[in-house]
Design a protein around this motif. Structure first.
Motif, PDB file in Angstrom:
ATOM      1  N   LYS A 196       0.831  -1.181   0.000  1.00 54.39           N
ATOM      2  CA  LYS A 196       0.000   0.000   0.000  1.00 54.39           C
ATOM      3  C   LYS A 196       0.879   1.250   0.000  1.00 54.39           C
ATOM      4  O   LYS A 196       2.010   1.232   0.471  1.00 54.39           O
ATOM      5  N   PHE A 197       0.264   2.386  -0.494  1.00 59.28           N
ATOM      6  CA  PHE A 197       1.007   3.656  -0.552  1.00 59.28           C
ATOM      7  C   PHE A 197       1.389   4.147   0.847  1.00 59.28           C
ATOM      8  O   PHE A 197       2.434   4.728   1.047  1.00 59.28           O
ATOM      9  N   ALA A 198       0.519   3.937   1.833  1.00 63.82           N
ATOM     10  CA  ALA A 198       0.788   4.384   3.201  1.00 63.82           C
ATOM     11  C   ALA A 198       1.989   3.675   3.796  1.00 63.82           C
ATOM     12  O   ALA A 198       2.641   4.194   4.684  1.00 63.82           O
ATOM     13  N   GLU A 199       2.284   2.486   3.314  1.00 65.28           N
ATOM     14  CA  GLU A 199       3.417   1.743   3.848  1.00 65.28           C
ATOM     15  C   GLU A 199       4.702   2.021   3.102  1.00 65.28           C
ATOM     16  O   GLU A 199       5.779   1.699   3.563  1.00 65.28           O
ATOM     17  N   GLN A 200       4.612   2.613   1.905  1.00 61.12           N
ATOM     18  CA  GLN A 200       5.807   2.832   1.111  1.00 61.12           C
ATOM     19  C   GLN A 200       5.769   4.238   0.504  1.00 61.12           C
ATOM     20  O   GLN A 200       4.785   4.629  -0.095  1.00 61.12           O
ATOM     21  N   VAL A 201       6.832   5.001   0.693  1.00 58.41           N
ATOM     22  CA  VAL A 201       6.945   6.339   0.117  1.00 58.41           C
ATOM     23  C   VAL A 201       8.298   6.412  -0.571  1.00 58.41           C
ATOM     24  O   VAL A 201       9.332   6.245   0.066  1.00 58.41           O
ATOM     25  N   GLY A 202       8.304   6.663  -1.855  1.00 57.53           N
ATOM     26  CA  GLY A 202       9.554   6.780  -2.600  1.00 57.53           C
ATOM     27  C   GLY A 202      10.370   5.511  -2.576  1.00 57.53           C
ATOM     28  O   GLY A 202      11.593   5.567  -2.615  1.00 57.53           O
ATOM     29  N   GLY A 203       9.753   4.390  -2.499  1.00 52.44           N
ATOM     30  CA  GLY A 203      10.483   3.126  -2.528  1.00 52.44           C
ATOM     31  C   GLY A 203      11.012   2.696  -1.175  1.00 52.44           C
ATOM     32  O   GLY A 203      11.650   1.669  -1.061  1.00 52.44           O
ATOM     33  N   LEU A 204      10.816   3.495  -0.090  1.00 51.88           N
ATOM     34  CA  LEU A 204      11.298   3.124   1.234  1.00 51.88           C
ATOM     35  C   LEU A 204      10.114   2.774   2.124  1.00 51.88           C
ATOM     36  O   LEU A 204       9.065   3.409   2.082  1.00 51.88           O
ATOM     37  N   LYS A 205      10.278   1.779   2.894  1.00 49.09           N
ATOM     38  CA  LYS A 205       9.209   1.389   3.801  1.00 49.09           C
ATOM     39  C   LYS A 205       9.232   2.305   5.027  1.00 49.09           C
ATOM     40  O   LYS A 205      10.287   2.563   5.599  1.00 49.09           O
ATOM     41  N   LEU A 206       8.047   2.798   5.423  1.00 45.95           N
ATOM     42  CA  LEU A 206       7.956   3.712   6.558  1.00 45.95           C
ATOM     43  C   LEU A 206       8.339   3.029   7.868  1.00 45.95           C
ATOM     44  O   LEU A 206       8.917   3.648   8.741  1.00 45.95           O
ATOM     45  N   ARG A 207       8.008   1.789   7.989  1.00 50.57           N
ATOM     46  CA  ARG A 207       8.325   1.087   9.233  1.00 50.57           C
ATOM     47  C   ARG A 207       9.830   0.918   9.404  1.00 50.57           C
ATOM     48  O   ARG A 207      10.342   0.871  10.503  1.00 50.57           O
ATOM     49  N   GLN A 208      10.530   0.859   8.296  1.00 51.16           N
ATOM     50  CA  GLN A 208      11.977   0.706   8.365  1.00 51.16           C
ATOM     51  C   GLN A 208      12.671   2.046   8.606  1.00 51.16           C
ATOM     52  O   GLN A 208      13.756   2.081   9.147  1.00 51.16           O
ATOM     53  N   ASN A 209      12.060   3.170   8.185  1.00 51.81           N
ATOM     54  CA  ASN A 209      12.702   4.478   8.312  1.00 51.81           C
ATOM     55  C   ASN A 209      11.690   5.508   8.841  1.00 51.81           C
ATOM     56  O   ASN A 209      11.020   6.180   8.073  1.00 51.81           O
ATOM     57  N   PRO A 210      11.570   5.641  10.160  1.00 50.11           N
ATOM     58  CA  PRO A 210      10.588   6.568  10.728  1.00 50.11           C
ATOM     59  C   PRO A 210      10.934   8.044  10.475  1.00 50.11           C
ATOM     60  O   PRO A 210      10.084   8.897  10.582  1.00 50.11           O
ATOM     61  N   ARG A 211      12.164   8.357  10.105  1.00 50.53           N
ATOM     62  CA  ARG A 211      12.546   9.749   9.818  1.00 50.53           C
ATOM     63  C   ARG A 211      11.774  10.301   8.629  1.00 50.53           C
ATOM     64  O   ARG A 211      11.444  11.474   8.589  1.00 50.53           O
ATOM     65  N   ILE A 212      11.526   9.463   7.665  1.00 53.39           N
ATOM     66  CA  ILE A 212      10.771   9.896   6.485  1.00 53.39           C
ATOM     67  C   ILE A 212       9.361  10.289   6.901  1.00 53.39           C
ATOM     68  O   ILE A 212       8.841  11.328   6.499  1.00 53.39           O
ATOM     69  N   TYR A 213       8.751   9.477   7.733  1.00 52.75           N
ATOM     70  CA  TYR A 213       7.397   9.746   8.214  1.00 52.75           C
ATOM     71  C   TYR A 213       7.374  11.075   8.977  1.00 52.75           C
ATOM     72  O   TYR A 213       6.504  11.918   8.775  1.00 52.75           O
ATOM     73  N   LEU A 214       8.351  11.284   9.841  1.00 56.27           N
ATOM     74  CA  LEU A 214       8.441  12.519  10.617  1.00 56.27           C
ATOM     75  C   LEU A 214       8.666  13.726   9.716  1.00 56.27           C
ATOM     76  O   LEU A 214       8.042  14.772   9.892  1.00 56.27           O
ATOM     77  N   SER A 215       9.535  13.621   8.717  1.00 54.46           N
ATOM     78  CA  SER A 215       9.805  14.748   7.823  1.00 54.46           C
ATOM     79  C   SER A 215       8.580  15.101   6.988  1.00 54.46           C
ATOM     80  O   SER A 215       8.327  16.272   6.705  1.00 54.46           O
ATOM     81  N   ILE A 216       7.796  14.101   6.623  1.00 57.44           N
ATOM     82  CA  ILE A 216       6.560  14.364   5.871  1.00 57.44           C
ATOM     83  C   ILE A 216       5.574  15.123   6.756  1.00 57.44           C
ATOM     84  O   ILE A 216       4.960  16.102   6.330  1.00 57.44           O
ATOM     85  N   LEU A 217       5.432  14.709   7.999  1.00 55.30           N
ATOM     86  CA  LEU A 217       4.528  15.398   8.921  1.00 55.30           C
ATOM     87  C   LEU A 217       4.965  16.837   9.168  1.00 55.30           C
ATOM     88  O   LEU A 217       4.145  17.752   9.185  1.00 55.30           O
ATOM     89  N   VAL A 218       6.251  17.059   9.378  1.00 51.90           N
ATOM     90  CA  VAL A 218       6.771  18.411   9.598  1.00 51.90           C
ATOM     91  C   VAL A 218       6.531  19.263   8.359  1.00 51.90           C
ATOM     92  O   VAL A 218       6.117  20.423   8.458  1.00 51.90           O
ATOM     93  N   SER A 219       6.766  18.727   7.181  1.00 54.60           N
ATOM     94  CA  SER A 219       6.542  19.468   5.934  1.00 54.60           C
ATOM     95  C   SER A 219       5.085  19.858   5.779  1.00 54.60           C
ATOM     96  O   SER A 219       4.762  20.992   5.399  1.00 54.60           O
TER      97      SER A 219
END
Length: 137
Positions: free
Chosen positions: A2-25
């Motif tokens: 699913k799109f919610a689990e993968q952003v730009g080819g990286l899994k969100l569960r594996q890299n929480p920094r991406i999730y945090l940077s998206i929220l801050v943006s």
């Protein structure tokens, strides 16, 4: 996946920094667009509390700003404390104004909270009781 689990080819569960940077943006974007466009490029200007009330009161008074009409003819300052001696400031460099420049080694006599004389003041023109301050030029 699913799109919610993968952003730009990286899994969100594996890299929480991406999730945090998206929220801050998203948060910063929301804040930016919630500010009116006229205030974005200028400093924030805030009026004092009840400013309109004060301004309307000033308009109804029709009083020209500045000192009272009897200001130049007064003999005692509003802040004068009775019993205070006059003060003579000797040997001062006195700035008279832009055109006149300075007056070197002059005297300033203060009495009853007012500037009484400026220049070289002879002893005959001094009051009976006064304090002296030497300004040393």
């Amino acid at each position: 996946m699913k799109f919610a689990e993968q952003v730009g080819g990286l899994k969100l569960r594996q890299n929480p920094r991406i999730y945090l940077s998206i929220l801050v943006s998203l948060f910063l974007t929301a804040v930016f667009f919630s500010i009116p466009s006229s205030n974005r490029n200028s400093r924030l200007h805030r009026r004092p509390l009840h400013a309109e009330e004060f301004l309307s009161k000033c308009k109804t008074l029709h009083i020209k700003p500045g000192p009272p009409k009897d200001f130049a003819s007064r003999t005692v300052s509003d802040r004068y404390v009775p019993g205070t001696n006059a003060t003579l400031i000797r040997n001062a460099t006195i700035w008279i104004g832009a055109r006149e420049g300075t007056y070197d080694e002059g005297d300033v006599l203060l009495d009853k909270g007012l500037i009484v004389k400026v220049g070289h003041i002879p002893k005959a023109e001094l009051p009976a009781k006064y304090n002296t301050i030497n300004a040393n030029g």
